[in-house]
Design an enzyme around this catalytic site. Structure first.
Site, PDB file in Angstrom:
ATOM      1  NE  ARG A  61      -7.408   2.776 -14.831  1.00 15.50           N
ATOM      2  CZ  ARG A  61      -8.264   3.783 -14.666  1.00 15.50           C
ATOM      3  NH1 ARG A  61      -7.963   4.993 -15.110  1.00 15.50           N
ATOM      4  NH2 ARG A  61      -9.416   3.599 -14.066  1.00 15.50           N
ATOM      5  CE  LYS A 202      -7.321  -0.910 -18.575  1.00 17.70           C
ATOM      6  NZ  LYS A 202      -8.301  -1.805 -19.241  1.00 17.70           N
ATOM      7  CG  HIS A 221     -12.821  -2.313 -19.829  1.00 17.66           C
ATOM      8  ND1 HIS A 221     -13.136  -1.915 -18.551  1.00 17.66           N
ATOM      9  CD2 HIS A 221     -11.603  -2.902 -19.741  1.00 17.66           C
ATOM     10  CE1 HIS A 221     -12.171  -2.238 -17.731  1.00 17.66           C
ATOM     11  NE2 HIS A 221     -11.226  -2.836 -18.433  1.00 17.66           N
ATOM     12  CB  SER A 239     -10.898  -3.167 -11.309  1.00 18.94           C
ATOM     13  OG  SER A 239      -9.918  -3.786 -10.520  1.00 18.94           O
ATOM     14  CE  LYS A 243     -12.984  -6.572 -17.245  1.00 21.30           C
ATOM     15  NZ  LYS A 243     -11.589  -6.627 -17.737  1.00 21.30           N
ATOM     16  CB  THR A 244      -9.175 -11.448 -15.242  1.00 26.76           C
ATOM     17  OG1 THR A 244      -9.006 -10.174 -15.861  1.00 26.76           O
ATOM     18  CG2 THR A 244      -7.985 -12.328 -15.589  1.00 26.76           C
ATOM     19  CG  ASP A 258      -8.593  -5.338 -19.692  1.00 25.65           C
ATOM     20  OD1 ASP A 258      -9.600  -5.267 -18.971  1.00 25.65           O
ATOM     21  OD2 ASP A 258      -7.770  -4.418 -19.785  1.00 25.65           O
ATOM     22  NE  ARG A 324      -4.635  -4.602 -11.724  1.00 27.89           N
ATOM     23  CZ  ARG A 324      -5.770  -4.689 -12.402  1.00 27.89           C
ATOM     24  NH1 ARG A 324      -5.872  -5.529 -13.424  1.00 27.89           N
ATOM     25  NH2 ARG A 324      -6.803  -3.947 -12.068  1.00 27.89           N
TER      26      ARG A 324
END
Length: 533
Positions: A61, A202, A221, A239, A243-244, A258, A324
């Site tokens: 990003r 996003k 988030h 990130s 989390k994932t 997410d 990604r």
């Protein structure tokens, strides 16, 4: 449902200022988008079917290139500052006109989708893209109308995404040729100068974060899943914190990885897909996510591939550490297609502490939960970004500051109210280092982290004996099923306890320095819940 949808007339792309286009491809399915992307040389087919694409010099990003249009309707609601930067309406309009002129006589791809699995808060959106693979990304990430039908309402918000169109900074009031502009009044997002598809998802997340608090819904988030006992859990983390990975547990049902909302109805996913980091993905430790790299429909950004065999090399970071994968949530075998769960009983805050001083697992009081939610701490590790040579602290309010248009206090108040109403237990899990900082100690192994998460969610830690951490004030379990007792005390894992004390005190001061910007906006009890140097 959002106000005004039924009153707005159905319109074509002219309503978004787009005229004289060449060919418009409406809601193409995945196979057709593959054909277009490969035929236009936007990507390549890899072994067993994923589409491999490159995003050029933007491999993540462009946070400094995002702006919110400063207009009367939303001005007093936005938390203006270094994250939510203003851009004048006239500059937005001029850039919009030039972008529309640029797209004349060019092909565009349109996906009409939804964001929000709960019908009560579902938002119809339209994604207009210059690239076929960006249209496939949107198709993967957002919720498709049922039975292949187009949604019956005109889109409430529209994204126009044109990677090859660039701004003129001196003329357009932008920082660079890249721009992400959000106009809440016109319900329009403009993205240009970047091929990184994450900007699309996003930007819509930012829209939901602006709209939902006014309806009493907390946008988050976070990832979410459901245990065999039917109990929902939330996982917050920036990130690289896991989390994932940790939410995609084969023993639990995945709601989403997410972005979610927390309403009086419970938890609901904003999206219909997942956007996971692929670098050094392990089939042993992350089997569910790894399997998505071997299926048709997945879009892989900047993943290395052998040009002849078409086999992937997930360990290769030559393009970026931020490789990604975007895939539909149905690619996860244990995911729910409903996209919703009940009121959560547990919240997990994930941090990757590269300084090696935070306990691997702790229970937080309600006040500590509010403090750490507003702090949103993790650490960036050396080597993950250009110029980063040693661990650096990262504080991102609400674990997603770049996407939060309102003051963090607004989101924290909603969180605190819901924690109290539903008696939610809050845990902090450190997925970072033990035995010393990055470069000295070692990363806490994923199986141990999973064991700590499972123990917290299964209730195995509720009644165990604890100690109070002298720096962070957390209640730290003295034992945890499946985890060596020695791992639970970070100070004891260091060869030099005095060095630990020094580093822990330094991190506590970083927390304090960061939280000063909220000092006038939160009760004293919240400020007092932070660590002490």
């Amino acid at each position: 449902m959002f106000d005004g949808l039924q009153d707005r007339s159905m319109g074509g792309l002219e309503s978004h200022g787009l005229y004289n286009l060449n060919e418009v491809f409406w809601n193409l399915p995945t196979p057709a988008l593959y054909e277009h992307a490969i035929g236009r040389r936007e990507g390549s087919l890899s072994h067993l079917g994923p589409l491999v694409v490159r995003t050029g010099h933007h491999t993540g990003r462009s946070a400094d290139d995002k702006f919110i249009v400063d207009e009367v309707e939303s001005h007093d609601q936005i938390w203006w500052g270094t994250i939510n930067r203003p851009i004048p309406e006239q500059n937005f309009d001029i850039l919009h006109q030039r972008m529309a002129s640029y797209l004349q006589m060019k092909d565009v791809y349109v996906q009409d989708c939804y964001v929000g699995a709960d019908p009560e808060y579902r938002l119809p959106i339209r994604i207009i893209t210059e690239y076929a693979w960006h249209s496939l990304f949107a198709r993967n990430m957002f919720i498709q109308p049922e039975n292949g039908m187009v949604h019956e309402n005109e889109p409430y918000f529209t994204v126009i995404d044109s990677p090859r169109f660039h701004a003129i900074p001196s003329q357009d009031h932008t920082r660079s040729e890249t721009f992400i502009l959000v106009n809440f009044h016109q319900r329009l997002v403009l993205i240009g100068g970047t091929s990184y598809a994450g900007e699309i998802k996003k930007s819509i997340f930012s829209v939901m974060n602006y709209l939902l608090p006014g309806k009493g819904v907390l946008p988050m988030h976070c990832s979410a899943n459901i245990g065999a006992d039917g109990k929902t859990a939330l996982f917050f983390g920036l990130s690289g914190t896991g989390k994932t990975t940790l939410s995609a547990d084969q023993s639990r049902i995945l709601i989403g990885d997410d972005e979610h909302g927390w309403s009086d109805n419970g938890i609901f996913n904003f999206e219909g897909g997942c956007y996971a980091k692929m670098i050094r993905l392990s089939p042993q430790n992350e089997p569910e996510i790894h399997s998505t790299t071997l299926r048709f429909g997945t879009v892989l950004e900047n993943v290395s591939m052998d040009a002849r065999s078409r086999f992937l090399d997930l360990d290769d970071a030559s393009f970026t550490e931020n490789t990604r994968g975007a895939y539909h949530i149905s690619a996860i075998p244990n995911a729910t297609m409903v996209g919703a769960g009940g009121q959560p009983e547990n919240i997990i805050f994930l941090t990757c502490d590269a300084f090696g001083v935070m306990p691997p697992v702790s229970r937080l009081t309600a006040e500590q939960a509010m403090y750490h939610f507003m702090s949103g701490y993790t650490a960036r590790v050396a080597g993950t970004e250009k110029g980063v040579t040693e661990p650096a602290p990262v504080f991102s309010a609400c674990y997603g500051a770049p996407f939060m248009p309102l003051h963090p206090r607004r989101y924290a108040e909603l969180l605190g109210e819901r924690i109290a109403r539903h008696d939610v237990k809050v845990w902090l899990i450190n997925t970072g280092w033990t035995g010393g900082p990055y470069g000295v100690g070692s990363r806490i192994e994923i199986p141990f982290t999973r064991a700590m998460v499972n123990a917290a969610l299964d209730g195995a830690l509720v009644d165990v004996e604890t100690r109070t951490d002298p720096v962070f004030g957390f209640e730290v379990p003295l034992s945890c099923p499946g985890v060596p007792d020695a791992l639970l005390d970070p100070r004891a894992s260091w060869q030099d306890p005095a060095a630990y004390d020094e580093r822990a005190a330094a991190l506590a001061r970083m927390f304090d320095d960061n939280f000063r910007k909220f000092a006038d906006d939160v009760p004293e009890s919240i400020k007092a819940a932070g660590p002490s140097a």
